[in-house]
Scaffold this motif. Structure first.
Motif, PDB file in Angstrom:
ATOM      1  N   ILE A   1      41.867  38.854  51.534  1.00 32.93           N
ATOM      2  CA  ILE A   1      43.225  39.258  51.159  1.00 32.93           C
ATOM      3  C   ILE A   1      43.538  40.668  51.654  1.00 32.93           C
ATOM      4  CG2 ILE A   1      44.709  39.763  49.172  1.00 32.93           C
ATOM      5  CD1 ILE A   1      43.093  37.631  47.652  1.00 32.93           C
ATOM      6  N   ILE A   2      42.521  41.477  51.787  1.00 33.41           N
ATOM      7  CA  ILE A   2      42.698  42.876  52.180  1.00 33.41           C
ATOM      8  C   ILE A   2      42.902  42.956  53.692  1.00 33.41           C
ATOM      9  CG2 ILE A   2      41.616  45.152  52.227  1.00 33.41           C
ATOM     10  CD1 ILE A   2      39.950  44.161  49.763  1.00 33.41           C
ATOM     11  N   PHE A   3      43.939  43.663  54.106  1.00 34.88           N
ATOM     12  CA  PHE A   3      44.155  43.847  55.537  1.00 34.88           C
ATOM     13  C   PHE A   3      44.622  45.267  55.823  1.00 34.88           C
ATOM     14  CE2 PHE A   3      48.072  42.212  53.775  1.00 34.88           C
ATOM     15  CZ  PHE A   3      49.064  42.944  54.383  1.00 34.88           C
ATOM     16  N   ARG A   4      44.389  45.672  57.066  1.00 33.44           N
ATOM     17  CA  ARG A   4      44.719  47.026  57.481  1.00 33.44           C
ATOM     18  C   ARG A   4      45.877  46.970  58.466  1.00 33.44           C
ATOM     19  NH1 ARG A   4      40.787  50.696  60.915  1.00 33.44           N
ATOM     20  NH2 ARG A   4      42.384  52.142  61.568  1.00 33.44           N
ATOM     21  N   GLU A   5      46.829  47.855  58.259  1.00 34.82           N
ATOM     22  CA  GLU A   5      47.993  47.957  59.132  1.00 34.82           C
ATOM     23  C   GLU A   5      48.140  49.422  59.502  1.00 34.82           C
ATOM     24  OE1 GLU A   5      52.636  47.244  58.349  1.00 34.82           O
ATOM     25  OE2 GLU A   5      51.339  45.596  57.734  1.00 34.82           O
ATOM     26  N   GLY A   6      47.672  49.786  60.678  1.00 40.49           N
ATOM     27  CA  GLY A   6      47.660  51.200  61.059  1.00 40.49           C
ATOM     28  C   GLY A   6      46.688  51.954  60.175  1.00 40.49           C
ATOM     29  N   ILE A   7      47.199  53.005  59.534  1.00 40.09           N
ATOM     30  CA  ILE A   7      46.332  53.764  58.634  1.00 40.09           C
ATOM     31  C   ILE A   7      46.444  53.275  57.192  1.00 40.09           C
ATOM     32  CG2 ILE A   7      46.327  55.842  60.078  1.00 40.09           C
ATOM     33  CD1 ILE A   7      48.383  57.040  58.094  1.00 40.09           C
ATOM     34  N   SER A   8      47.305  52.288  56.950  1.00 37.42           N
ATOM     35  CA  SER A   8      47.508  51.760  55.599  1.00 37.42           C
ATOM     36  C   SER A   8      46.629  50.536  55.355  1.00 37.42           C
ATOM     37  CB  SER A   8      48.962  51.349  55.395  1.00 37.42           C
ATOM     38  OG  SER A   8      49.811  52.455  55.528  1.00 37.42           O
ATOM     39  N   VAL A   9      46.183  50.412  54.138  1.00 33.50           N
ATOM     40  CA  VAL A   9      45.413  49.246  53.708  1.00 33.50           C
ATOM     41  C   VAL A   9      46.219  48.536  52.631  1.00 33.50           C
ATOM     42  CG1 VAL A   9      43.264  48.459  52.656  1.00 33.50           C
ATOM     43  CG2 VAL A   9      43.235  50.404  54.226  1.00 33.50           C
ATOM     44  N   HIS A  10      46.383  47.225  52.780  1.00 35.61           N
ATOM     45  CA  HIS A  10      47.162  46.434  51.832  1.00 35.61           C
ATOM     46  C   HIS A  10      46.282  45.346  51.217  1.00 35.61           C
ATOM     47  CE1 HIS A  10      50.902  48.208  53.231  1.00 35.61           C
ATOM     48  NE2 HIS A  10      50.448  48.063  54.459  1.00 35.61           N
ATOM     49  N   GLY A  11      46.626  44.957  50.019  1.00 37.79           N
ATOM     50  CA  GLY A  11      45.957  43.835  49.375  1.00 37.79           C
ATOM     51  C   GLY A  11      44.844  44.193  48.419  1.00 37.79           C
ATOM     52  N   LEU A  12      44.552  45.479  48.262  1.00 38.89           N
ATOM     53  CA  LEU A  12      43.456  45.863  47.366  1.00 38.89           C
ATOM     54  C   LEU A  12      43.739  45.469  45.915  1.00 38.89           C
ATOM     55  CD1 LEU A  12      42.538  49.369  48.811  1.00 38.89           C
ATOM     56  CD2 LEU A  12      41.153  47.301  48.899  1.00 38.89           C
ATOM     57  N   THR A  13      44.972  45.684  45.469  1.00 41.66           N
ATOM     58  CA  THR A  13      45.307  45.327  44.090  1.00 41.66           C
ATOM     59  C   THR A  13      45.280  43.815  43.901  1.00 41.66           C
ATOM     60  OG1 THR A  13      46.667  47.312  43.901  1.00 41.66           O
ATOM     61  CG2 THR A  13      47.027  45.586  42.264  1.00 41.66           C
ATOM     62  N   SER A  14      45.746  43.079  44.898  1.00 40.85           N
ATOM     63  CA  SER A  14      45.696  41.615  44.805  1.00 40.85           C
ATOM     64  C   SER A  14      44.254  41.126  44.758  1.00 40.85           C
ATOM     65  CB  SER A  14      46.435  40.974  45.980  1.00 40.85           C
ATOM     66  OG  SER A  14      47.814  41.233  45.882  1.00 40.85           O
ATOM     67  N   ALA A  15      43.394  41.728  45.577  1.00 39.52           N
ATOM     68  CA  ALA A  15      41.978  41.354  45.567  1.00 39.52           C
ATOM     69  C   ALA A  15      41.343  41.691  44.211  1.00 39.52           C
ATOM     70  CB  ALA A  15      41.238  42.070  46.694  1.00 39.52           C
ATOM     71  N   ALA A  16      41.661  42.859  43.686  1.00 36.50           N
ATOM     72  CA  ALA A  16      41.130  43.251  42.380  1.00 36.50           C
ATOM     73  C   ALA A  16      41.656  42.333  41.278  1.00 36.50           C
ATOM     74  CB  ALA A  16      41.493  44.702  42.068  1.00 36.50           C
ATOM     75  N   THR A  17      42.904  41.895  41.429  1.00 33.56           N
ATOM     76  CA  THR A  17      43.493  41.017  40.419  1.00 33.56           C
ATOM     77  C   THR A  17      42.814  39.649  40.407  1.00 33.56           C
ATOM     78  OG1 THR A  17      45.615  42.167  40.551  1.00 33.56           O
ATOM     79  CG2 THR A  17      45.643  39.968  39.598  1.00 33.56           C
ATOM     80  N   ILE A  18      42.527  39.084  41.585  1.00 34.36           N
ATOM     81  CA  ILE A  18      41.835  37.786  41.558  1.00 34.36           C
ATOM     82  C   ILE A  18      40.398  37.944  41.080  1.00 34.36           C
ATOM     83  CG2 ILE A  18      43.315  36.667  43.267  1.00 34.36           C
ATOM     84  CD1 ILE A  18      40.906  36.855  45.202  1.00 34.36           C
ATOM     85  N   TRP A  19      39.817  39.102  41.312  1.00 36.82           N
ATOM     86  CA  TRP A  19      38.486  39.378  40.786  1.00 36.82           C
ATOM     87  C   TRP A  19      38.542  39.388  39.255  1.00 36.82           C
ATOM     88  CZ3 TRP A  19      35.846  44.181  39.194  1.00 36.82           C
ATOM     89  CH2 TRP A  19      34.448  44.079  39.238  1.00 36.82           C
ATOM     90  N   CYS A  20      39.580  40.034  38.699  1.00 41.79           N
ATOM     91  CA  CYS A  20      39.781  40.040  37.248  1.00 41.79           C
ATOM     92  C   CYS A  20      40.077  38.624  36.734  1.00 41.79           C
ATOM     93  CB  CYS A  20      40.916  40.981  36.853  1.00 41.79           C
ATOM     94  SG  CYS A  20      40.516  42.726  37.015  1.00 41.79           S
ATOM     95  N   SER A  21      40.869  37.862  37.479  1.00 41.94           N
ATOM     96  CA  SER A  21      41.168  36.481  37.073  1.00 41.94           C
ATOM     97  C   SER A  21      39.888  35.656  36.980  1.00 41.94           C
ATOM     98  CB  SER A  21      42.138  35.820  38.060  1.00 41.94           C
ATOM     99  OG  SER A  21      43.414  36.385  37.962  1.00 41.94           O
ATOM    100  N   SER A  22      38.967  35.892  37.897  1.00 41.84           N
ATOM    101  CA  SER A  22      37.704  35.150  37.827  1.00 41.84           C
ATOM    102  C   SER A  22      36.886  35.560  36.607  1.00 41.84           C
ATOM    103  CB  SER A  22      36.884  35.326  39.107  1.00 41.84           C
ATOM    104  OG  SER A  22      36.333  36.623  39.198  1.00 41.84           O
ATOM    105  N   ALA A  23      36.877  36.843  36.301  1.00 41.27           N
ATOM    106  CA  ALA A  23      36.153  37.304  35.111  1.00 41.27           C
ATOM    107  C   ALA A  23      36.776  36.724  33.844  1.00 41.27           C
ATOM    108  CB  ALA A  23      36.158  38.833  35.052  1.00 41.27           C
ATOM    109  N   ILE A  24      38.099  36.665  33.818  1.00 36.89           N
ATOM    110  CA  ILE A  24      38.800  36.103  32.660  1.00 36.89           C
ATOM    111  C   ILE A  24      38.506  34.611  32.548  1.00 36.89           C
ATOM    112  CG2 ILE A  24      41.110  35.574  31.763  1.00 36.89           C
ATOM    113  CD1 ILE A  24      41.906  38.421  32.841  1.00 36.89           C
ATOM    114  N   GLY A  25      38.444  33.922  33.675  1.00 44.16           N
ATOM    115  CA  GLY A  25      38.047  32.511  33.660  1.00 44.16           C
ATOM    116  C   GLY A  25      36.636  32.333  33.115  1.00 44.16           C
ATOM    117  N   CYS A  26      35.747  33.256  33.460  1.00 39.06           N
ATOM    118  CA  CYS A  26      34.375  33.215  32.916  1.00 39.06           C
ATOM    119  C   CYS A  26      34.387  33.408  31.406  1.00 39.06           C
ATOM    120  CB  CYS A  26      33.498  34.274  33.581  1.00 39.06           C
ATOM    121  SG  CYS A  26      33.082  33.937  35.308  1.00 39.06           S
TER     122      CYS A  26
END
Length: 138
Positions: free
Chosen positions: A78-103
């Motif tokens: 989900i994480i991608f880089r566009e120039g010097i900007s990085v996008h998707g970190l919060t989305s990646a962290a959110t699905i990581w949290c969703s998996s923990a909540i599922g556990c």
């Protein structure tokens, strides 16, 4: 574990994923309703599977550890880089949290599932405007 208990745990994981995913979808983020719901359900199913295998000689911690690793790999996509900007970190962290909540739901921690779901939704909702303000200040 009875079929009813199994169903309740999966349903609670699904509801938690729906709530988190709805917030993400509402804010037009990379991962939304389906992704967070499926991640939460999938993590729950793996926990339930680990409980079933533990009765026969399995190890719950090893399966949950693999969920963490697998979702980390998914998040990396989900994480991608566009120039010097990085996008998707919060989305990646959110699905990581969703998996923990599922556990949590799979393990039968219903109140903890609710509390952490509310916290994740609040963090994503409340911190987004604050994050934008901090990023745009002079």
């Amino acid at each position: 574990m009875t079929l009813a208990e199994f169903g309740i745990r999966v349903l609670i994981a699904a509801i938690a994923g729906i709530l988190i995913g709805f917030e993400r979808q509402w804010h037009h983020k990379e991962t939304g309703l389906r992704t967070n719901t499926l991640v939460s359900i999938g993590a729950c199913i793996y926990v339930l599977l680990s409980f079933a295998l533990t009765e026969k000689s399995g190890d719950v911690t090893r399966i949950i550890g693999q969920v963490v690793t697998g979702v980390g790999f998914l998040g990396a996509g989900i994480i991608f880089r566009e120039g010097i900007s990085v996008h998707g970190l919060t989305s990646a962290a959110t699905i990581w949290c969703s998996s923990a909540i599922g556990c949590l739901a799979g393990a039968g921690f219903y109140v903890e599932t609710l509390v952490t779901t509310v916290i994740v939704v609040l963090v994503n909702s409340i911190f987004e405007p604050l994050d934008k303000w901090l990023r745009n200040r002079k």
